[in-house]
Design a protein around this motif. Structure first.
Motif, short mmCIF file in Angstrom:
data_model
loop_
_atom_site.label_atom_id
_atom_site.label_comp_id
_atom_site.label_asym_id
_atom_site.label_seq_id
_atom_site.Cartn_x
_atom_site.Cartn_y
_atom_site.Cartn_z
N VAL A 78 -3.09 3.38 -8.53
CA VAL A 78 -3.14 2.31 -7.64
C VAL A 78 -1.61 1.65 -7.65
O VAL A 78 -1.41 1.26 -8.71
N GLU A 79 -1.29 1.60 -6.57
CA GLU A 79 0.23 1.01 -6.36
C GLU A 79 -0.11 -0.53 -6.58
O GLU A 79 -0.91 -1.13 -5.90
N ASP A 89 -0.57 -2.29 -3.30
CA ASP A 89 -1.89 -2.18 -2.52
C ASP A 89 -2.97 -2.60 -3.48
O ASP A 89 -4.12 -2.56 -3.12
N GLU A 149 -5.68 -4.94 -1.57
CA GLU A 149 -6.47 -4.31 -0.94
C GLU A 149 -7.35 -3.21 -1.38
O GLU A 149 -8.38 -2.81 -1.04
N ALA A 150 -6.81 -2.44 -2.67
CA ALA A 150 -7.87 -1.64 -3.28
C ALA A 150 -8.94 -2.33 -3.83
O ALA A 150 -9.96 -2.06 -3.92
#
Length: 66
Positions: free
Chosen positions: A9-10, A13, A16-17
């Motif tokens: 998981v960036e 992001d 959003e994740a």
């Protein structure tokens, strides 16, 4: 960025994740899983911060030590 056995998981992001996981897996399940991953000290720090930010005096009224 966080990586766990190839699952990534960036950092950019993450919200959003989280929202995607809440939609797909139900927010209550995701939140319960996150809380269970925290140590007691980590959870205490988070709760103390939230109680201060929300001026949540009811907790202290209910659980204050004599």
């Amino acid at each position: 960025m966080a990586e766990n056995y190839g699952w990534v998981v960036e950092s950019g992001d993450v919200y959003e994740a989280y929202a995607f996981a809440c939609d797909a897996l139900e927010k209550e399940n995701v939140d319960d899983a996150i809380v269970s991953c925290l140590s007691s000290d980590e959870l205490a720090e988070i709760l103390a911060y939230l109680f201060r930010m929300w001026d949540f005096k009811e907790y202290y009224d209910e659980y204050e030590e004599d």
